[in-house]
Design a protein around this motif. Structure first.
Motif, PDB file in Angstrom:
ATOM      1  N   GLN A   1       0.852  -1.181   0.000  1.00 16.98           N
ATOM      2  CA  GLN A   1       0.000   0.000   0.000  1.00 16.98           C
ATOM      3  C   GLN A   1       0.883   1.224   0.000  1.00 16.98           C
ATOM      4  O   GLN A   1       1.982   1.217   0.539  1.00 16.98           O
ATOM      5  N   SER A   2       0.380   2.262  -0.673  1.00 16.58           N
ATOM      6  CA  SER A   2       1.101   3.535  -0.613  1.00 16.58           C
ATOM      7  C   SER A   2       0.273   4.500   0.228  1.00 16.58           C
ATOM      8  O   SER A   2      -0.913   4.678  -0.011  1.00 16.58           O
ATOM      9  N   ASN A   3       0.929   5.094   1.206  1.00 15.74           N
ATOM     10  CA  ASN A   3       0.227   6.011   2.111  1.00 15.74           C
ATOM     11  C   ASN A   3       0.574   7.466   1.814  1.00 15.74           C
ATOM     12  O   ASN A   3       0.389   8.334   2.654  1.00 15.74           O
ATOM     13  N   CYS A   4       1.063   7.715   0.596  1.00 16.64           N
ATOM     14  CA  CYS A   4       1.585   9.051   0.305  1.00 16.64           C
ATOM     15  C   CYS A   4       0.489  10.079   0.084  1.00 16.64           C
ATOM     16  O   CYS A   4       0.711  11.270   0.307  1.00 16.64           O
ATOM     17  N   ALA A   5      -0.692   9.634  -0.335  1.00 21.89           N
ATOM     18  CA  ALA A   5      -1.726  10.607  -0.707  1.00 21.89           C
ATOM     19  C   ALA A   5      -2.133  11.473   0.485  1.00 21.89           C
ATOM     20  O   ALA A   5      -2.328  12.681   0.349  1.00 21.89           O
ATOM     21  N   MET A   6      -2.228  10.868   1.656  1.00 25.91           N
ATOM     22  CA  MET A   6      -2.678  11.625   2.838  1.00 25.91           C
ATOM     23  C   MET A   6      -1.702  12.739   3.203  1.00 25.91           C
ATOM     24  O   MET A   6      -2.092  13.881   3.406  1.00 25.91           O
ATOM     25  N   SER A   7      -0.428  12.355   3.313  1.00 30.40           N
ATOM     26  CA  SER A   7       0.528  13.379   3.734  1.00 30.40           C
ATOM     27  C   SER A   7       0.774  14.414   2.643  1.00 30.40           C
ATOM     28  O   SER A   7       0.927  15.607   2.935  1.00 30.40           O
ATOM     29  N   ALA A   8       0.792  13.950   1.366  1.00 30.09           N
ATOM     30  CA  ALA A   8       1.010  14.906   0.278  1.00 30.09           C
ATOM     31  C   ALA A   8      -0.164  15.873   0.164  1.00 30.09           C
ATOM     32  O   ALA A   8       0.023  17.067  -0.097  1.00 30.09           O
ATOM     33  N   ALA A   9      -1.379  15.343   0.382  1.00 27.95           N
ATOM     34  CA  ALA A   9      -2.572  16.187   0.277  1.00 27.95           C
ATOM     35  C   ALA A   9      -2.548  17.281   1.339  1.00 27.95           C
ATOM     36  O   ALA A   9      -2.940  18.420   1.101  1.00 27.95           O
ATOM     37  N   LYS A  10      -2.048  16.920   2.485  1.00 27.42           N
ATOM     38  CA  LYS A  10      -1.962  17.882   3.581  1.00 27.42           C
ATOM     39  C   LYS A  10      -1.052  19.049   3.191  1.00 27.42           C
ATOM     40  O   LYS A  10      -1.412  20.216   3.334  1.00 27.42           O
ATOM     41  N   LYS A  11       0.112  18.685   2.666  1.00 33.74           N
ATOM     42  CA  LYS A  11       1.072  19.727   2.274  1.00 33.74           C
ATOM     43  C   LYS A  11       0.528  20.590   1.145  1.00 33.74           C
ATOM     44  O   LYS A  11       0.704  21.810   1.137  1.00 33.74           O
TER      45      LYS A  11
END
Length: 599
Positions: A39-49
């Motif tokens: 799984q890639s969890n990057c969308a959450m943190s990238a969306a925040k930034k």
RNA sequence: GCGCCGGUAGCUCAGUUGGAUAGAGCAUCGGAUUUCUAAUCCGAAUGUCGUGGGUUCGAGUCCCGCCCGGCGUACCA
């Protein structure tokens, strides 16, 4: 061969670039199979930034994600997780890329050596030559050996250093005791043989504590030794050699090797180290190097200057003598300047954290070691006696390492004998010689495995029953799993090494897919442990692999191998067996544990 | 006193730079078995992640306080 996780991470990272939010793809193995394999969890943190909605960003990433043929179409779940399931075809492809094994020690199971190897010093075992190896030396020896093997496998240039204690006041005592008790040997030190070093040490110590004349003599001997008196040095050298022979006997059994560079080696270097510090002190009187209470100190941290701050490093005692800290400074400069190390790993007990928290900042503060050099204290907890108490180093003799090894082997022998009955065919009863050999491998393997399967920093209690249990995460279980896989080849009448290289590995059944995933995870595990140096991560992986194999081979939940429905399927599954065996063997070897074809 | 490390299922321990419903093994209970070595497999049960706050979409994981245990604290190595 790159790990699956790296291959996927690369692609997700590219997608992130294209979406305009470059960064860490945060790809992880999924905990729960319902969420795919990765799984890639990057969308959450990238969306925040970026101030975007996570699920929308995840959708955008998926749209740009070039993963065709590698994974099934990705799914977006929860707050913005991107779930990825590897296709069986891609698993087949990756497994097919692993070159055949030749059965040698050089087998890499498809894992490439590190692209930019470095020179690593591993400082380990480090016994005091005044006495015999004690159980307390087990962990440093076993962990150090494993760490060295891991780094060697990864392709680095590893220098194994055994920083033996061959210098210091107790040697004056020992030499003096030898002169008194065995004057003829003192004249011909080459003939020196001491059966029980531990007893010899205890005798000398008792005499030292009770006999004032002897005490004086011992001290004079230390001075003579340090001033280089040839006769004293010869006896001292002979004593150290004899002591090393005792160590080597045990090291040979453990399959351990290292360069012996004792403290005495650094005598001249220590003088240079101190001179260098003094020069720096004179050049910078307000700097971190100062004389304090008569000792040459390095105030490596601002806090050490405060009244109640932590103590400074003492490079030269107020009596002019050197200590452990001096010799470590000398050893570091030697390792960096002469040996060319860029990474130095100290496999030393956790009680010495304070020491390394002085030494490491000191060499950096005074500018001797730059940031490009990595200094690691690989701290480990104590092995406690079955009673839960700490083994004591002080009351001599009772806890020799060799006794521990012998007991484990004797116990292993009983286990092997117990399972040797009622066997038939390939597992037919064995000869006494076979059992002896198996007991040695299993017993020593059990000690090592039990030690390495615990997290480094935690203390653990020695438990012979668990250690030699045939069930669970133990050496006997792992060794059995290996022997079992190898037996399949014999039963099928093939040599694994001779399986046709072009025969495809086809994975379809869930147990095949699970085994394939486990096999391909090895590359990621090697990456991780090369960096973090945690052998228990490797034992856990190997245990997972063995369990995946047990399911694959189970007739209820697994598949048939030898009597598979077609020749192609049989070949494919035999190749999976071969890869399992090779991975287990390579992995166990990284732990310093041998494998057996039969047990 | 100060500093460091730890406290996760009955037991022994994992828990990857913060990720979804906290995992294994052992032990316990139930099931599979005329075996490709059952030293196996399937299933069940078990938790206030020491404790109280905080940080945020999300905390066993990061920050602060407290409790308990271990270790270390100027010239041993």
């Amino acid at each position: 061969m790159k790990s699956l996780i790296d291959r996927i991470s690369e692609r997700v990272a590219q997608a992130l670039e294209r979406v305009g939010v470059p960064g860490d793809p945060i790809v992880r193995e999924s905990q729960n199979p319902q969420f795919g394999h990765f799984q890639s969890n990057c969308a959450m943190s990238a969306a925040k930034k970026a101030g975007k909605r996570p699920r929308e960003l995840a959708a955008a990433i998926v749209k740009e994600l070039d993963i065709e043929g590698v994974c099934e179409p990705p799914e977006i779940a929860g707050p913005g997780f991107i779930n990825l399931r590897i296709t069986p075809e891609y698993l087949s492809k990756c497994l097919g890329e692993i070159p055949p094994g030749d059965g040698s020690c050089e087998d890499r199971v498809g894992i490439d050596p590190h692209k930019s190897p470095v020179t690593v010093v591993v400082d380990m075992s480090s016994p005091n030559l005044a006495k015999e190896l004690h159980v307390g030396h087990l962990r440093s020896t076993v962990i150090g050996d494993s760490v060295a093997r891991i780094l060697e496998f990864a392709g680095h240039n590893v220098i194994r250093e055994n920083h033996v204690g061959d210098w210091g006041t107790q040697f004056g005592m020992l030499v003096a005791h030898l002169r008194r008790t065995r004057p003829e040997i003192a004249e011909n030190p080459r003939d020196l043989v001491i059966k029980d070093l531990e007893a010899f040490y205890v005798e000398a110590k008792n005499r030292f504590d009770t006999d004032e004349d002897f005490k004086r003599e011992a001290r004079e001997t230390v001075v003579a030794l340090q001033q280089g008196d040839p006769k004293t040095r010869n006896i001292w050298r002979a004593f150290c050699d004899e002591s090393m022979r005792h160590c080597n006997h045990i090291y040979d059994r453990l399959g351990f090797r290292a360069e012996y560079r004792g403290e005495s080696y650094y005598n001249d270097e220590m003088r240079r180290v101190v001179a260098r510090l003094e020069a720096q002190m004179q050049a910078d009187p307000d700097g971190p190097i100062r004389i304090s209470q008569g000792a040459l100190c390095v105030f490596f941290d601002e806090k050490t200057l405060e009244p109640d701050g932590p103590p400074p490093l003492i490079a030269r005692k107020s009596d002019g003598g050197f200590n452990y800290e001096t010799s470590d400074l000398a050893a570091i400069t030697h390792r960096v300047d002469t040996l060319g190390a860029t990474r130095i790993i100290y496999v030393v007990g956790v009680e010495q954290v304070a020491h390394f928290k002085k030494v490491f900042p000191t060499v950096r503060r005074i500018g001797w070691i730059g940031p490009e050099i990595e200094l690691v204290h690989l701290a480990f907890g104590n092995m406690l006696a079955p009673s839960g108490k700490k083994y004591s180093t002080r009351d001599g003799g009772a806890d020799k390492l060799e006794t521990l090894l012998d007991e484990a082997v004797a116990r292993a022998r009983r286990v092997v004998e117990g399972t040797n009955e009622g066997r038939s065919g390939d597992a037919a009863p064995m000869t006494e010689e076979e059992i002896d050999r198996i007991a040695e491998v299993v017993g020593l393997g059990a000690i090592k495995y039990f030690d390495l399967c615990h997290a480094l920093t935690s203390h653990y209690k020695l438990d012979p029953d668990i250690m030699l249990s045939l069930d669970g995460n133990t050496a006997p279980y792992m060794m059995y799993a290996y022997a079992r896989v190898r037996a399949i080849g014999r039963k099928a009448g093939v040599r694994f090494g001779d399986l046709p290289a072009d025969a495809p590995i086809i994975v379809q059944h869930p147990s095949e897919i699970a085994l394939a995933l486990a096999l391909l995870r090895f590359a990621a595990v090697v990456d991780t442990i090369t960096r973090d140096l945690h052998p228990n991560v490797l034992t856990e992986y190997l245990y997972d692999l063995a369990k995946a194999f047990s399911r694959f081979y189970d007739r209820k939940v697994g598949v048939r191998v030898i009597d598979a429905s077609s020749e192609a399927t049989k070949l494919s599954r035999l190749k999976l067996c071969d890869l399992t065996a090779r991975t287990l063997r390579v992995g166990l070897r990284m732990l310093g544990i041998e494998t057996l074809e039969k047990m």
